[in-house]
Design an enzyme around this catalytic site. Structure first.
Site, PDB file in Angstrom:
ATOM      1  CG  ASP A  37      10.218  10.365  -8.628  1.00 17.58           C
ATOM      2  OD1 ASP A  37       9.567  10.218  -9.653  1.00 17.58           O
ATOM      3  OD2 ASP A  37      11.215  11.223  -8.444  1.00 17.58           O
ATOM      4  CG  HIS A  54       1.642   5.930 -13.268  1.00 15.87           C
ATOM      5  ND1 HIS A  54       2.900   6.452 -12.730  1.00 15.87           N
ATOM      6  CD2 HIS A  54       1.620   7.045 -14.500  1.00 15.87           C
ATOM      7  CE1 HIS A  54       3.242   7.587 -13.216  1.00 15.87           C
ATOM      8  NE2 HIS A  54       2.756   7.794 -14.279  1.00 15.87           N
ATOM      9  CG  LEU A 148      -0.295   1.582   8.441  1.00 12.97           C
ATOM     10  CD1 LEU A 148       1.151   1.746   8.832  1.00 12.97           C
ATOM     11  CD2 LEU A 148      -0.144   0.807   7.286  1.00 12.97           C
TER      12      LEU A 148
HETATM   13  C1  IPE Z   1       7.060  13.811  -6.741  1.00 17.33           C
HETATM   14  O1  IPE Z   1       7.319  12.943  -7.937  1.00 17.33           O
HETATM   15  C2  IPE Z   1       5.591  13.448  -6.470  1.00 17.33           C
HETATM   16  C3  IPE Z   1       5.210  12.330  -6.366  1.00 17.33           C
HETATM   17  C4  IPE Z   1       5.832  11.488  -5.969  1.00 17.33           C
HETATM   18  C5  IPE Z   1       3.561  12.172  -6.521  1.00 17.33           C
HETATM   19  P1  IPE Z   1       7.728  13.943  -9.225  1.00 17.33           P
HETATM   20  O2  IPE Z   1       8.275  12.996 -10.256  1.00 17.33           O
HETATM   21  O3  IPE Z   1       6.506  14.562  -9.585  1.00 17.33           O
HETATM   22  O4  IPE Z   1       8.705  15.060  -8.922  1.00 17.33           O
HETATM   23  P2  IPE Z   1      10.002  15.932  -9.847  1.00 17.33           P
HETATM   24  O5  IPE Z   1       9.098  16.465 -10.929  1.00 17.33           O
HETATM   25  O6  IPE Z   1      10.754  14.997 -10.131  1.00 17.33           O
HETATM   26  O7  IPE Z   1      10.372  16.676  -8.718  1.00 17.33           O
HETATM   27  C1  IPE Z   2       6.293   8.733  -9.549  1.00 21.69           C
HETATM   28  O1  IPE Z   2       6.619   8.347 -10.706  1.00 21.69           O
HETATM   29  C2  IPE Z   2       4.757   8.751  -9.579  1.00 21.69           C
HETATM   30  C3  IPE Z   2       3.984  10.261  -9.689  1.00 21.69           C
HETATM   31  C4  IPE Z   2       4.668  11.172  -9.634  1.00 21.69           C
HETATM   32  C5  IPE Z   2       2.752  10.325  -9.800  1.00 21.69           C
HETATM   33  P1  IPE Z   2       6.958   9.119 -12.069  1.00 21.69           P
HETATM   34  O2  IPE Z   2       5.761   9.237 -13.005  1.00 21.69           O
HETATM   35  O3  IPE Z   2       7.466  10.627 -11.429  1.00 21.69           O
HETATM   36  O4  IPE Z   2       8.181   8.375 -12.671  1.00 21.69           O
HETATM   37  P2  IPE Z   2       9.527   9.254 -13.278  1.00 21.69           P
HETATM   38  O5  IPE Z   2      10.039  10.134 -12.342  1.00 21.69           O
HETATM   39  O6  IPE Z   2       9.061   9.985 -14.400  1.00 21.69           O
HETATM   40  O7  IPE Z   2      10.490   7.909 -13.496  1.00 21.69           O
HETATM   41 MG    MG Z   3       8.864  11.573 -11.071  1.00 18.64          MG
END
Ligand code: IPE
Ligand code: IPE
Ligand code: MG
Length: 265
Positions: A37, A54, A148
């Protein structure tokens, strides 16, 4: 082995070699799961579009997989796209899927070379055919590998997984293949996407959020949780080492009393 105590609070001043020497290779977690995240916040800090976050996140995946394979971890499960992430803007979803396809296409050679077995967990039905094709290609090309086990959770939701398991079991009960009394932990495990995997020993979440976000709900019953403030695109070898060292300091009790308390009065 003499273990030096590394103060993780002072991690900035510690070399990777120091961290590595702190790790007990005999007590590595079998299965590490990561909620990757913070890509969006990483990009925002740099005034870049979220998609740039990303892209940088995909590099962190590459590094983490390499490190996990080098350390000899048995299983690594990465949360790449949740069932709730479909609520994001279309272009962001598209970019995430494209990055995944690109990662798999580019990394297939190195996955094979490093004896990594790749698998997807999640609901495949809603995925675009081009994404699914690349995934199946990756799975097919690596299924005989014995190193792995890399699982990418894609269109994954813990509740959806449990719903799918309920449906399968209900069908088996209706067909008379399973008696209701035969439903136990093992049977439920067997009907989850993760059926052949041990439960995660260590769950890591980056970017400091203290939530599970629908990841591996059944499987993390007794996982140790490590939350780091590091945003996913910045996650590197030392972050993984720090998480593993943190894990090795935990006492896993599974409901029992602590081992030092077990002395008769
Ligand atoms: C969790 O992250 C999902 C992934 C890492 C794929 P999100 O960014 O979607 O989660 P929330 O919305 O903060 O809970
Ligand atoms: C995690 O990073 C990637 C996915 C959930 C696919 P985010 O896109 O959720 O990044 P933040 O949480 O907005 O910083
Ligand atoms: Mg996120």
């Amino acid at each position: 082995m003499a273990m030096r105590r590394v103060d993780l609070a002072a991690i900035d001043r510690i070399t990777n070699e120091d961290l590595l020497s702190e790790l007990d290779p005999a007590r590595l977690p079998r299965h590490v799961a990561i909620i990757m995240d913070g890509n969006g916040r990483w990009a925002a800090k740099r005034r870049l579009p979220r998609v740039a976050g990303h892209r940088a996140g995909a590099d962190a995946v590459r590094r983490t997989v390499e490190t996990a394979a080098r350390l000899g971890l048995e299983c690594l499960t990465l949360y790449a796209f949740s069932t709730e992430n479909w609520k994001r803007p279309r272009y962001e979803i598209r970019a995430l899927m494209d990055l995944l396809v690109e990662y798999l296409a580019k990394e297939l050679h190195s996955l094979k070379k490093n004896n990594i077995q790749f698998r997807m967990i999640g609901r495949s039905e809603e995925l675009h055919i081009s994404v699914l094709e690349q995934i199946r290609k990756g799975e097919l090309a690596t299924f005989q590998n014995t190193g792995l086990r890399l699982n990418i959770a894609l269109n994954y939701g813990g509740r959806t997984e449990i719903v799918d398991a309920f449906r399968k079991i209900a069908r088996d009960v209706a067909a008379g293949r399973v008696q209701p009394d035969q439903i136990d932990d093992e049977l439920i495990n067997h009907n989850l996407y993760t059926r052949s995997l041990p439960d995660p020993d260590l769950l890591i979440r980056t970017s400091g959020e203290m939530r599970i976000s629908n990841f591996l709900l059944w499987q993390i019953a007794y996982s140790e949780i490590h939350v780091t403030e590091t945003l996913w695109p910045d996650f590197c070898e030392r972050d993984l080492l720090a998480a593993l060292i943190d894990y090795q300091k935990r006492e896993r009790r599974y409901g029992r009393i602590g081992h030092l308390e077990d002395v008769p009065a």
